[in-house]
Design a protein around this motif. Structure first.
Motif, mmCIF file in Angstrom:
data_model
loop_
_atom_site.group_PDB
_atom_site.id
_atom_site.type_symbol
_atom_site.label_atom_id
_atom_site.label_comp_id
_atom_site.label_asym_id
_atom_site.label_seq_id
_atom_site.Cartn_x
_atom_site.Cartn_y
_atom_site.Cartn_z
ATOM 1 N N LYS A 271 0.805 -1.216 0.000
ATOM 2 C CA LYS A 271 0.000 0.000 0.000
ATOM 3 C C LYS A 271 0.844 1.274 0.000
ATOM 4 N N VAL A 272 2.136 1.135 0.270
ATOM 5 C CA VAL A 272 3.015 2.299 0.373
ATOM 6 C C VAL A 272 3.537 2.680 -1.006
ATOM 7 N N LYS A 273 3.372 3.962 -1.374
ATOM 8 C CA LYS A 273 3.795 4.447 -2.678
ATOM 9 C C LYS A 273 4.607 5.742 -2.518
ATOM 10 N N PRO A 274 5.552 6.007 -3.432
ATOM 11 C CA PRO A 274 6.297 7.265 -3.383
ATOM 12 C C PRO A 274 5.359 8.467 -3.447
ATOM 13 N N GLY A 275 5.681 9.482 -2.655
ATOM 14 C CA GLY A 275 4.884 10.695 -2.639
ATOM 15 C C GLY A 275 3.854 10.744 -1.530
ATOM 16 N N GLN A 276 3.562 9.609 -0.884
ATOM 17 C CA GLN A 276 2.561 9.607 0.182
ATOM 18 C C GLN A 276 3.075 10.347 1.410
ATOM 19 N N ALA A 277 2.167 11.038 2.087
ATOM 20 C CA ALA A 277 2.516 11.758 3.309
ATOM 21 C C ALA A 277 2.647 10.777 4.461
ATOM 22 N N ALA A 278 3.432 11.155 5.460
ATOM 23 C CA ALA A 278 3.663 10.283 6.607
ATOM 24 C C ALA A 278 4.013 11.121 7.822
ATOM 25 N N THR A 279 3.950 10.497 8.979
ATOM 26 C CA THR A 279 4.425 11.113 10.213
ATOM 27 C C THR A 279 5.456 10.195 10.848
ATOM 28 N N VAL A 280 6.437 10.814 11.504
ATOM 29 C CA VAL A 280 7.523 10.078 12.160
ATOM 30 C C VAL A 280 7.529 10.483 13.632
ATOM 31 N N THR A 281 7.393 9.507 14.513
ATOM 32 C CA THR A 281 7.401 9.761 15.950
ATOM 33 C C THR A 281 8.656 9.156 16.549
ATOM 34 N N LEU A 282 9.460 9.987 17.199
ATOM 35 C CA LEU A 282 10.693 9.500 17.814
ATOM 36 C C LEU A 282 10.359 8.682 19.046
ATOM 37 N N ASN A 283 10.918 7.491 19.139
ATOM 38 C CA ASN A 283 10.641 6.630 20.286
ATOM 39 C C ASN A 283 11.182 7.221 21.584
ATOM 40 N N ALA A 284 12.277 7.964 21.499
ATOM 41 C CA ALA A 284 12.854 8.577 22.693
ATOM 42 C C ALA A 284 12.087 9.824 23.115
ATOM 43 N N GLU A 285 11.324 10.409 22.189
ATOM 44 C CA GLU A 285 10.527 11.603 22.474
ATOM 45 C C GLU A 285 9.139 11.411 21.876
ATOM 46 N N GLN A 334 17.842 19.576 15.047
ATOM 47 C CA GLN A 334 18.083 18.960 16.350
ATOM 48 C C GLN A 334 18.069 17.437 16.305
ATOM 49 N N LEU A 335 17.951 16.868 15.121
ATOM 50 C CA LEU A 335 17.869 15.410 15.009
ATOM 51 C C LEU A 335 19.258 14.783 14.960
ATOM 52 N N ARG A 336 19.305 13.503 15.261
ATOM 53 C CA ARG A 336 20.565 12.767 15.243
ATOM 54 C C ARG A 336 20.402 11.481 14.450
ATOM 55 N N THR A 337 21.458 11.140 13.765
ATOM 56 C CA THR A 337 21.472 9.874 13.040
ATOM 57 C C THR A 337 21.327 8.705 14.015
ATOM 58 N N GLY A 338 20.494 7.743 13.648
ATOM 59 C CA GLY A 338 20.350 6.530 14.453
ATOM 60 C C GLY A 338 19.176 6.523 15.392
ATOM 61 N N LEU A 339 18.501 7.671 15.597
ATOM 62 C CA LEU A 339 17.347 7.678 16.495
ATOM 63 C C LEU A 339 16.262 6.751 15.964
ATOM 64 N N SER A 340 15.741 5.884 16.818
ATOM 65 C CA SER A 340 14.683 4.973 16.387
ATOM 66 C C SER A 340 13.357 5.717 16.361
ATOM 67 N N ALA A 341 12.479 5.273 15.475
ATOM 68 C CA ALA A 341 11.223 5.990 15.289
ATOM 69 C C ALA A 341 10.127 5.046 14.823
ATOM 70 N N SER A 342 8.881 5.479 15.055
ATOM 71 C CA SER A 342 7.704 4.784 14.536
ATOM 72 C C SER A 342 7.128 5.638 13.415
ATOM 73 N N ILE A 343 6.731 4.994 12.340
ATOM 74 C CA ILE A 343 6.314 5.707 11.139
ATOM 75 C C ILE A 343 4.900 5.310 10.771
ATOM 76 N N GLN A 344 4.074 6.304 10.432
ATOM 77 C CA GLN A 344 2.738 6.060 9.913
ATOM 78 C C GLN A 344 2.633 6.712 8.542
ATOM 79 N N VAL A 345 2.310 5.916 7.540
ATOM 80 C CA VAL A 345 2.159 6.418 6.175
ATOM 81 C C VAL A 345 0.676 6.482 5.835
ATOM 82 N N VAL A 346 0.248 7.624 5.316
ATOM 83 C CA VAL A 346 -1.146 7.798 4.917
ATOM 84 C C VAL A 346 -1.325 7.164 3.536
ATOM 85 N N THR A 347 -2.021 6.052 3.485
ATOM 86 C CA THR A 347 -2.222 5.339 2.217
ATOM 87 C C THR A 347 -3.537 5.702 1.543
#
Length: 454
Positions: A271-285, A334-347
């Motif tokens: 269901k994931v296609k290029p151009g779709q909007a998404a949100t990224v939530t940092l697990n540490a924050e 303020q972001l750092r390489t390697g931070l883990s995150a949860s991603i939701q893509v609007v399909t």
């Protein structure tokens, strides 16, 4: 003679019981299939048909990375004579990071330059050729001096060039020039410069240590040739996907153009296609939610195992996952390489749509119905056309009006509707079982995981 009346009595009793059973079954079926006059039972939840935005999302998990992060190494190895930076320093592109002893490289360059000069001189000599010797001939017409006539001049000798010698000399010159170019690069490679602007994450050696050279490029994304072991850039442990760990004499990080690579279950990845909007939530924050956009989806599976993070949408039993790369469009300073995150893509998204909770809809495909509660409390089963199936609500294309009250389907076998789950007669199709909230209203679900549909 006494046995016959007993048999007749048993037959008569069985007949009466059979009629009673059939009557009871018919009454149960009538109770199930009749909706127009049945009053809404107390305790049944009802919600209003609302208008708003219906969203369908899928969830994945991954880690942040930046394409401009770089692990850099010397092109030419040797003993470190300078280390000009330390972890935490901010550097500009082209800034000197360190130097190794260039003595051997400079000596090689001097020798190669001498060989080039000799090859050039040899080519010039071959091109000039050797003059051909010629003598005057007594039989040459007009060349004698009889009768006091003046003899004609002998033509000047012309040089001759050997094609084989010329080709060989030209090849030697080309080889010598290539050697000089390589030697110059080797001398330049004794000085390490930053290929990109960024912050120094690690320096793996000190003055006096010997470092290896890459021999060609000075930037790497894998094991560098620096001595003493390279300190890797920050990486997230336990995330479903991380970028290749950077290493090198110096590792540079830069949040500019930050990306996230996320793993999705095989069903969600389709269901994931290029151009779709998404949100990224940092697990540490958990309170930090970033906007993103899908750049690409890999057609090759990543390693098996369950996907952690996200909203629980990745099936723990799924052995196949696919990675998608997303670019973060929110500020990344303020972001750092390697931070883990949860991603939701609007399909899927439907704005200004009539919608009801998914728990109010029964049936599949074109055979969808909802139970409408009338003003007098009676209920009627109404066919509807469903559009986008959202995370917790469904878009209604036809069959309902805004404000109408609909009944949420009970999935408990101990409920009403003649004791049948979802109010359907056996064999008539069970209601869908879907994840997400059963609350009314429309709009995006705030939890994780857009799947869960049965």
């Amino acid at each position: 003679m006494k046995v016959l009346p007993r048999r007749r009595k048993a037959v008569l009793l069985n007949s009466v019981l059979g009629v009673a059973v059939l009557a009871g079954a018919g009454g149960a079926y009538a109770a199930v299939t009749s909706h127009d006059s049945a009053p809404a039972r107390s305790g049944e939840r009802t919600v209003a048909v609302t208008k708003g935005t219906v969203l369908a999302t899928v969830s994945g998990s991954g880690a942040l990375s930046s394409p401009s992060d770089a692990g850099v190494n010397f092109t030419t190895g040797g003993r470190l004579t300078e280390v000009d930076v330390k972890p935490g320093d901010k550097v500009a592109r082209g800034q000197v990071l360190g130097k190794v002893d260039a003595t051997a490289a400079e000596e090689t360059l001097t020798q190669d330059e001498a060989s080039l000069a000799a090859a050039q001189a040899n080519l010039t000599k071959v091109r000039e050729g050797q003059p051909s010797s010629s003598t005057a001939s007594g039989s040459g017409g007009g060349s004698s001096t009889r009768g006091g006539a003046v003899a004609a001049p002998v033509p000047a000798a012309t040089p001759t060039v050997d094609p084989a010698q010329l080709a060989q000399a030209e090849a030697q010159l080309t080889q010598a020039q290539n050697a000089v170019d390589a030697a110059r690069r080797a001398v330049e490679g004794t000085t390490l410069k930053a290929p990109v602007a960024g912050t120094v994450a690690s320096v793996s050696a000190k003055v006096g240590d010997t470092v290896a050279g890459t021999g060609s490029g000075g930037t790497s994304g894998g094991g560098g040739g620096s001595g003493g072991g390279a300190n890797s850039a920050s990486s997230s442990g336990g995330s479903a996907s991380t970028s290749a760990t950077l290493s090198g004499f110096v590792v540079l990080t830069d949040p500019a153009g930050m990306q996230v690579t996320a793993n999705f279950s095989e069903a969600d990845a389709l269901k994931v296609k290029p151009g779709q909007a998404a949100t990224v939530t940092l697990n540490a924050e958990p309170g930090t939610v970033l906007n993103a956009k899908v750049l690409a989806v890999s057609s090759l599976p990543v390693g098996g195992g369950s996907g952690s993070g996200g909203g629980g949408n990745n099936n723990a039993g799924s052995a196949v996952q696919y990675a998608a790369t997303l670019t973060i469009t929110s500020p990344t300073a303020q972001l750092r390489t390697g931070l883990s995150a949860s991603i939701q893509v609007v399909t899927g998204e439907a704005s200004g749509a009539l919608s009801v909770p998914a728990a109010a809809v029964t049936g599949t495909g074109a055979n969808r119905t909802v139970t409408v509660v009338k003003a007098d409390g009676s209920t009627v089963r109404t066919p509807v056309t469903v559009g986008l199936e959202g995370d917790s609500v469904d878009q209604i294309l036809s069959g309902l009006d805004e404000g109408a009250q609909v009944q949420l389907t009970s999935v408990s076998a101990s409920g009403g509707n003649g004791g049948f789950p979802s109010g359907a007669f056996p064999g008539g199709g069970a209601a869908r079982t879907r994840g997400g909230s059963a609350s009314g209203g429309s709009g995006p679900r705030t939890g994780g995981g857009g799947g869960g549909r049965g």
